[in-house]
Design an enzyme around this catalytic site. Structure first.
Site, PDB file in Angstrom:
ATOM      1  N   ARG A  51       0.833  -1.218   0.000  1.00 51.03           N
ATOM      2  CA  ARG A  51       0.000   0.000   0.000  1.00 51.03           C
ATOM      3  C   ARG A  51       0.859   1.256   0.000  1.00 51.03           C
ATOM      4  O   ARG A  51       0.405   2.337  -0.327  1.00 51.03           O
ATOM      5  CB  ARG A  51      -0.917   0.008   1.233  1.00 51.03           C
ATOM      6  CG  ARG A  51      -1.977  -1.073   1.204  1.00 51.03           C
ATOM      7  CD  ARG A  51      -2.583  -1.264   2.559  1.00 51.03           C
ATOM      8  NE  ARG A  51      -1.549  -1.564   3.539  1.00 51.03           N
ATOM      9  CZ  ARG A  51      -1.755  -1.760   4.832  1.00 51.03           C
ATOM     10  NH1 ARG A  51      -2.982  -1.653   5.318  1.00 51.03           N
ATOM     11  NH2 ARG A  51      -0.758  -2.038   5.644  1.00 51.03           N
ATOM     12  N   ASP A  94      -4.307  -2.275  -2.240  1.00 51.67           N
ATOM     13  CA  ASP A  94      -4.698  -2.815  -0.946  1.00 51.67           C
ATOM     14  C   ASP A  94      -5.173  -4.244  -1.171  1.00 51.67           C
ATOM     15  O   ASP A  94      -6.198  -4.474  -1.824  1.00 51.67           O
ATOM     16  CB  ASP A  94      -5.822  -1.949  -0.341  1.00 51.67           C
ATOM     17  CG  ASP A  94      -6.172  -2.403   1.069  1.00 51.67           C
ATOM     18  OD1 ASP A  94      -5.849  -3.565   1.418  1.00 51.67           O
ATOM     19  OD2 ASP A  94      -6.754  -1.610   1.819  1.00 51.67           O
ATOM     20  N   LYS A 157       6.050 -18.963   6.133  1.00 49.62           N
ATOM     21  CA  LYS A 157       5.744 -19.376   7.489  1.00 49.62           C
ATOM     22  C   LYS A 157       5.449 -18.139   8.346  1.00 49.62           C
ATOM     23  O   LYS A 157       5.913 -17.061   7.959  1.00 49.62           O
ATOM     24  CB  LYS A 157       6.886 -20.190   8.079  1.00 49.62           C
ATOM     25  CG  LYS A 157       8.179 -19.365   8.262  1.00 49.62           C
ATOM     26  CD  LYS A 157       9.014 -19.839   9.358  1.00 49.62           C
ATOM     27  CE  LYS A 157       8.613 -19.356  10.684  1.00 49.62           C
ATOM     28  NZ  LYS A 157       9.004 -17.965  11.031  1.00 49.62           N
ATOM     29  N   ASP A 186       9.830 -22.953   4.071  1.00 51.19           N
ATOM     30  CA  ASP A 186      10.531 -22.960   5.354  1.00 51.19           C
ATOM     31  C   ASP A 186      11.993 -22.748   4.969  1.00 51.19           C
ATOM     32  O   ASP A 186      12.641 -23.671   4.452  1.00 51.19           O
ATOM     33  CB  ASP A 186      10.337 -24.300   6.054  1.00 51.19           C
ATOM     34  CG  ASP A 186      11.072 -24.356   7.385  1.00 51.19           C
ATOM     35  OD1 ASP A 186      12.169 -23.773   7.495  1.00 51.19           O
ATOM     36  OD2 ASP A 186      10.561 -24.985   8.322  1.00 51.19           O
ATOM     37  N   HIS A 187      12.508 -21.533   5.180  1.00 51.26           N
ATOM     38  CA  HIS A 187      13.797 -21.212   4.551  1.00 51.26           C
ATOM     39  C   HIS A 187      14.950 -22.067   5.070  1.00 51.26           C
ATOM     40  O   HIS A 187      15.969 -22.188   4.402  1.00 51.26           O
ATOM     41  CB  HIS A 187      14.109 -19.712   4.637  1.00 51.26           C
ATOM     42  CG  HIS A 187      14.570 -19.224   5.971  1.00 51.26           C
ATOM     43  ND1 HIS A 187      13.729 -18.856   6.972  1.00 51.26           N
ATOM     44  CD2 HIS A 187      15.818 -19.034   6.461  1.00 51.26           C
ATOM     45  CE1 HIS A 187      14.433 -18.459   8.020  1.00 51.26           C
ATOM     46  NE2 HIS A 187      15.708 -18.545   7.737  1.00 51.26           N
ATOM     47  N   LYS A 191      18.783 -24.076   3.149  1.00 53.26           N
ATOM     48  CA  LYS A 191      20.180 -23.850   3.550  1.00 53.26           C
ATOM     49  C   LYS A 191      21.045 -25.018   3.068  1.00 53.26           C
ATOM     50  O   LYS A 191      20.672 -26.178   3.250  1.00 53.26           O
ATOM     51  CB  LYS A 191      20.276 -23.708   5.083  1.00 53.26           C
ATOM     52  CG  LYS A 191      19.640 -22.412   5.606  1.00 53.26           C
ATOM     53  CD  LYS A 191      19.807 -22.296   7.119  1.00 53.26           C
ATOM     54  CE  LYS A 191      18.968 -21.157   7.675  1.00 53.26           C
ATOM     55  NZ  LYS A 191      19.731 -20.015   8.128  1.00 53.26           N
ATOM     56  N   HIS A 249      11.109 -24.690  11.609  1.00 56.34           N
ATOM     57  CA  HIS A 249      12.533 -24.929  11.330  1.00 56.34           C
ATOM     58  C   HIS A 249      13.110 -26.106  12.135  1.00 56.34           C
ATOM     59  O   HIS A 249      13.774 -26.975  11.588  1.00 56.34           O
ATOM     60  CB  HIS A 249      13.370 -23.694  11.659  1.00 56.34           C
ATOM     61  CG  HIS A 249      12.909 -22.438  10.976  1.00 56.34           C
ATOM     62  ND1 HIS A 249      12.434 -22.419   9.693  1.00 56.34           N
ATOM     63  CD2 HIS A 249      12.871 -21.154  11.405  1.00 56.34           C
ATOM     64  CE1 HIS A 249      12.127 -21.171   9.352  1.00 56.34           C
ATOM     65  NE2 HIS A 249      12.377 -20.386  10.382  1.00 56.34           N
ATOM     66  N   LYS A 349      15.946 -15.953  21.573  1.00 54.09           N
ATOM     67  CA  LYS A 349      16.492 -14.667  21.140  1.00 54.09           C
ATOM     68  C   LYS A 349      17.308 -14.085  22.279  1.00 54.09           C
ATOM     69  O   LYS A 349      17.110 -14.432  23.438  1.00 54.09           O
ATOM     70  CB  LYS A 349      15.342 -13.733  20.771  1.00 54.09           C
ATOM     71  CG  LYS A 349      14.513 -14.292  19.606  1.00 54.09           C
ATOM     72  CD  LYS A 349      14.027 -13.215  18.700  1.00 54.09           C
ATOM     73  CE  LYS A 349      13.224 -13.761  17.553  1.00 54.09           C
ATOM     74  NZ  LYS A 349      13.995 -13.959  16.328  1.00 54.09           N
ATOM     75  N   LYS A 354      25.034 -16.589  18.238  1.00 58.72           N
ATOM     76  CA  LYS A 354      24.184 -17.012  17.131  1.00 58.72           C
ATOM     77  C   LYS A 354      24.738 -18.326  16.635  1.00 58.72           C
ATOM     78  O   LYS A 354      25.871 -18.386  16.135  1.00 58.72           O
ATOM     79  CB  LYS A 354      24.232 -15.955  16.014  1.00 58.72           C
ATOM     80  CG  LYS A 354      23.739 -16.412  14.656  1.00 58.72           C
ATOM     81  CD  LYS A 354      22.259 -16.262  14.493  1.00 58.72           C
ATOM     82  CE  LYS A 354      21.780 -16.791  13.143  1.00 58.72           C
ATOM     83  NZ  LYS A 354      20.352 -17.041  13.065  1.00 58.72           N
TER      84      LYS A 354
END
Ligand SMILES: NC(=O)C1=CN([C@@H]2O[C@H](COP(=O)(O)OP(=O)(O)OC[C@H]3O[C@@H](n4cnc5c(N)ncnc54)[C@H](OP(=O)(O)O)[C@@H]3O)[C@@H](O)[C@H]2O)C=CC1
Ligand SMILES: O=C1O[C@H](COP(=O)(O)O)[C@@H](O)[C@H](O)[C@H]1O
Length: 506
Positions: A51, A94, A157, A186-187, A191, A249, A349, A354
């Site tokens: 939008r 929209d 997702k 699902d990325h 990988k 994941h 988180k 990481k």
């Protein structure tokens, strides 16, 4: 994941959420890199939908800004960006207004005439899950979807909010599209290192004979992040770590580690083998949820010398939010291969590091002739598959330390992508977008997989909803989560594995 890729047929890609974060960070950089690597079709167009009031020029500038920040190639590659950008346009509409969909039908007609053929028409739904049903039901009447060969819809997702809404969404999609047209993304499955789990297990005769309850003590999956919710509070408040990471994941990773050998790389064969694992996961009763699942929420604190806000102080988060930003769960898979082998998973988180890693802990040697003081024995054999950001596989075994004393210490044999290959590995979204254009659904979720994954976690979600947490926030930024997470695994006489530093004992 094709055995060999070929350049896809002409494609017209509509990205709902074209002005959003996912497109800015991941989708546009992925399409740009596919273009540079000459994987984009000869004839293609990308239409971002939103939008916000962009025109084509300001939209392309906005995307280039994303390339400069997030792409693995951050510049215009000697003019290639300009060529790519000519294929990109912005459609301000929209998505909740049915009458606006005529604009899409119009663009399809124009492009068909321009290409001289009917292209793959791809609708990528990079929008919040609550918008998905509305968009899907408005795409149907356009009749573009009737061509089952060429029209595809990609759904990001989270797929639904719980089992009931996922089933409902599946029903809606099934009413408009053939299952072959639906790509539930699902990325993690795109990988390189995740795909390599199949190569490691099934292209080598070495591991499979010991890949079972007779030799494996337990398996761990950690997907920890140092970032907080980063302005996604609105989305995260209706999600939480279990829905955001475990339902998709982490359960997919678990399936890759635990599945039986496929007889081919046919999409349905792989998906059948994975769904068998989900069906075999031991049903958790609500009464035992507190024994096998832990939840946590980060407080305010410090990370690497920087003061960071607590989850409850993030934008669009309730001051007394019960939403978990950390979870750890112990699963069992009730089948011949895995009976009584625990699978410990955790994600959160604002954690210390990481890392996305799978740790396969083998049992201790049955008899140990070495003096007991020579080494700690039970962790001697361990396979660590580092998915990200490190990309390697480490096999740990005991070795004799040089010297007159008989002392053992663990050493790692390491396969590192960086050292082994000169080629730069593609980003997950590059692989997945190419698969969509090629019409290969192997790395995408089938409807029964999504439902089976929701079934696994529903008892936990329900028990947590009935009993709001009393101790939130319960972990500090930069830690490994709440104490209960340590207790979950320590009760079984084990502990969480962190990424091994190579040869740190030397
Ligand atoms: N961001 C990420 O890193 C990841 C995101 N995802 C998933 O991708 C999806 C999108 O996330 P993200 O990009 O972060 O979200 P954003 O909030 O950044 O983007 C939402 C997009 O939806 C568009 N939108 C909202 N309402 C309408 C409407 N009525 N009509 C047209 N467009 C509309 C917005 O456009 P406008 O404001 O211009 O109307 C915007 O482009 C989510 O399902 C998320 O879970 C998955 C993995 C990672
Ligand atoms: O899908 C999601 O994944 C990211 C983590 O992805 P990664 O590839 O960086 O491991 C997570 O931050 C986000 O909350 C979640 O929606």
């Amino acid at each position: 994941m094709s055995a060999t890729h070929k350049r896809p047929a002409s494609s017209l890609i509509f990205i709902f959420g074209g002005s959003g974060d996912l497109n800015h960070r991941k989708l546009s950089p992925a399409l740009y890199n596919l273009f540079i690597d000459e994987w984009m079709p000869e004839k293609f167009d990308i239409v971002g939908i939103g939008r916000r009031p962009y025109d084509n020029e300001s939209y392309r500038k906005h995307l280039f800004n994303g390339i400069q920040q997030f792409s693995r190639r951050k510049d215009d590659q000697g003019g290639k960006w300009q060529v790519f950008a000519d294929h990109v346009a912005y459609l301000q509409m929209d998505a909740e207004k049915e009458e606006e969909y005529e604009k899409i039908a119009e663009i399809v007609k124009i492009k068909e005439a321009e290409y001289g053929e009917h292209p793959n028409v791809i609708f990528y739904l990079a929008v919040a899950p609550q918008l998905v049903p509305g968009i899907v039901s408005k795409l149907g009447p356009l009749n573009i979807c009737a061509d089952t060969k060429c029209t595809r819809v990609v759904v990001e997702k989270p797929f639904g909010h719980d089992l009931a809404s996922a089933l409902e969404l599946n029903k809606l999609l099934a009413g408009m599209f053939d299952e072959k047209q639906i790509y539930r993304i699902d990325h993690y499955l795109g990988k390189e290192t995740v795909q390599n789990i199949l190569a490691l297990r099934f292209a080598n005769a070495l591991f499979e004979p010991i890949w079972n309850r007779n030799y494996i003590d337990h398996i761990q999956i950690t997907a920890s992040e140092t970032v907080g919710v980063e302005g996604r509070g609105d989305f995260y408040e209706s999600s939480g770590a279990l829905r955001d990471m475990v339902q998709n994941h982490i359960l997919q990773l678990l399936c890759m580690v635990a599945m039986e050998a496929p007889v081919s790389f046919d999409a349905d064969e792989i998906r059948n083998k994975k769904v068998d694992v989900l069906h075999a996961i031991r049903k958790i009763s609500k009464e035992e949820v507190h024994k096998i699942a832990v939840r946590g929420q980060y407080s305010e604190g410090w990370m690497k010398g920087q003061e960071v806000t607590g989850y409850r102080q993030e934008k669009n988060v309730a001051a007394d939010s019960p939403v978990e930003t950390f979870t750890a769960v112990k699963f069992y898979i009730d089948n011949w291969r895995w009976q009584d082998v625990p699978f410990y998973v955790r994600t959160g988180k604002r954690m210390a590091d990481k890392e996305t890693i799978v740790t396969v802990q083998f049992k201790a040697a049955p008899s140990y002739a070495f003096p007991p003081e020579s080494a700690e024995t039970w962790r001697a054999n361990r396979l660590t598959i580092s998915i990200a950001p490190e990309m390697d596989i480490r096999l740990r075994f005991q070795a004799k330390r040089p010297g007159q004393d008989l002392t053992l210490s663990p050493v790692d044999m390491i396969f590192s992508y960086q050292d082994a290959y000169e080629e730069h590995e593609p980003e997950a979204y590059e692989t997945l977008l190419l698969d969509v254009m090629e019409g290969n659904a192997t790395l995408f979720m089938r409807e029964d997989q999504v439902a089976a994954a929701w079934k696994v976690i529903m008892p936990i979600l329900e028990a947590w909803q009935q009993r709001p947490p009393v101790d939130f926030p319960n972990y500090t930024p930069g830690s490994w989560g709440p104490e209960d997470s340590e207790a979950l695994i320590a009760r079984d006489g084990r502990n969480w594995a962190s990424l091994p530093e190579p040869h740190k004992d030397r």
